[in-house]
Enzyme design. Sequence first.
Site, mmCIF file in Angstrom:
data_model
loop_
_atom_site.group_PDB
_atom_site.id
_atom_site.type_symbol
_atom_site.label_atom_id
_atom_site.label_comp_id
_atom_site.label_asym_id
_atom_site.label_seq_id
_atom_site.Cartn_x
_atom_site.Cartn_y
_atom_site.Cartn_z
ATOM 1 N N GLY A 134 65.872 20.523 57.716
ATOM 2 C CA GLY A 134 65.698 19.202 58.310
ATOM 3 C C GLY A 134 64.772 18.357 57.459
ATOM 4 N N GLY A 186 62.711 14.178 57.222
ATOM 5 C CA GLY A 186 62.393 12.893 57.820
ATOM 6 C C GLY A 186 61.696 12.022 56.802
ATOM 7 N N ALA A 187 61.092 10.941 57.272
ATOM 8 C CA ALA A 187 60.470 9.981 56.367
ATOM 9 C C ALA A 187 59.255 10.556 55.660
ATOM 10 C CB ALA A 187 60.086 8.727 57.138
ATOM 11 N N ALA A 198 58.297 14.177 55.958
ATOM 12 C CA ALA A 198 58.242 15.636 55.926
ATOM 13 C C ALA A 198 59.629 16.235 55.731
ATOM 14 C CB ALA A 198 57.629 16.163 57.218
ATOM 15 N N LYS A 199 59.631 17.445 55.192
ATOM 16 C CA LYS A 199 60.836 18.260 55.137
ATOM 17 C C LYS A 199 60.532 19.586 55.823
ATOM 18 C CE LYS A 199 62.887 16.454 50.867
ATOM 19 N NZ LYS A 199 63.426 16.814 49.536
ATOM 20 N N LYS A 202 57.051 23.281 57.657
ATOM 21 C CA LYS A 202 57.114 21.818 57.595
ATOM 22 C C LYS A 202 56.220 21.356 56.455
ATOM 23 C CE LYS A 202 56.157 17.775 60.530
ATOM 24 N NZ LYS A 202 55.757 17.370 61.900
ATOM 25 N N ASP A 228 56.445 10.834 72.753
ATOM 26 C CA ASP A 228 57.683 10.619 71.990
ATOM 27 C C ASP A 228 58.710 11.692 72.339
ATOM 28 O OD1 ASP A 228 59.328 9.237 70.220
ATOM 29 O OD2 ASP A 228 58.690 10.403 68.486
#
EC number: 2.7.11.1
Length: 442
Positions: free
Chosen positions: A29, A31-32, A34-35, A51, A144
């Site tokens: 996975g 994101g902006a 993190a991987k 992460k 969130d």
Amino acid sequence: MVDSDPVEFPPENRRGQLFGKYEVGKLVGCGAFAKVYHGRSTATGQSVAIKVVSKQRLQKGGLNGNIQREIAIMHRLRHPSIVRLFEVLATKSKIFFVMEFAKGGELFAKVSKGRFCEDLSRRYFQQLISAVGYCHSRGIFHRDLKPENLLLDEKLDLKISDFGLSALTDQIRPDGLLHTLCGTPAYVAPEVLAKKGYDGAKIDIWSCGIILFVLNAGYLPFNDHNLMVMYRKIYKGEFRIPKWTSPDLRRLLTRLLDTNPQTRITIEEIIHDPWFKQGYDDRMSKFHLEDSDMKLPADETDSEMGARRMNAFDIISGSPGFNLSGLFGDARKYDRVERFVSAWTAERVVERLEEIVSAENLTVAKKETWGMKIEGQKGNFAMVVEINQLTDELVMIEVRKRQRAAASGRDLWTDTLRPFFVELVHESDQTDPEPTQVHTTS
């Protein structure tokens, strides 16, 4: 934009290994900022999620506070429906969260293929409410919650993840409310849109209502290609419950998505709701830490000498770039905090320090673990020393000092004590990674 940097491996380890402790596998996975990679413990073979967060991107995005909160919060939480944080490692440019691996993937991927039956929706909602209630009882609000942040383990049980936007009770203003605009648009509570402050528990419950609606319907209750139109629908509470919804679930959804936070259903009321109670195990709502929020696992508590063994969470929490003292400590009482890594034993450090302070006519009070409190110069000098076991060969010495100018004009710290600590510092190899900071100041 996704972080395109490759995973940075410490130079003394083989490619594909992290600090010699974890084998890093495929990307699962991103994101902006993190991987996330699948990993495996080299010692036990246990699967973990790693992460990887770029420090540079965090600093550019002004998100240091988010990562500090996530580390602090996840370290405190122990619940079967919350992703477990095992440890945090760091190099000069990256932070590595080593977490429980959720083999089942995102709940979002499952529900995007079609709505769930009420029994399955209820099962996941029960696990969600158990975990959210647990967080709230410890003063933590997620802020969130959405299917993308809900993962599934190998048994397809739910796990809450991603506490980067979470709030602690110490962020509540004098009016008793939180004021930071957080969350994902379709899941945002109406009182957050009003920007008048909100109760963190109430907005989490609203998000839980959105999630339950999605599980049952297969689509969002509030959705529009025009963001402002969607916000108006949220603010007015304009949504339609699908016709296949049972009367009991319909009533619960209406109370969860009540636009008035004062009359919105509470966790306690949810647990006693007729639809929710079906097949619910009351033990799910009674998880307690037995006052162990910040304790280490049993094998990390005390060494044979009695010096507390540090894990990587303790180290990164103490590093100057990611100082968590505002969340946990009373560092403001001291004008200087320094940390030193040494190959000396804790016993040897204490013995030598006692000799020095005795020669300076200072008062010493030993602490239960390896450490001491030192006072002198008619109240103008105070110092607390704590010694923690870093590895089998190294200790970390944390010194917190408060000093006012003495009548003699002599600087006890600069002239005598600090040179002693510098003398015993363990000089690391220049190629070592940076999970620790050697004789740092905060």
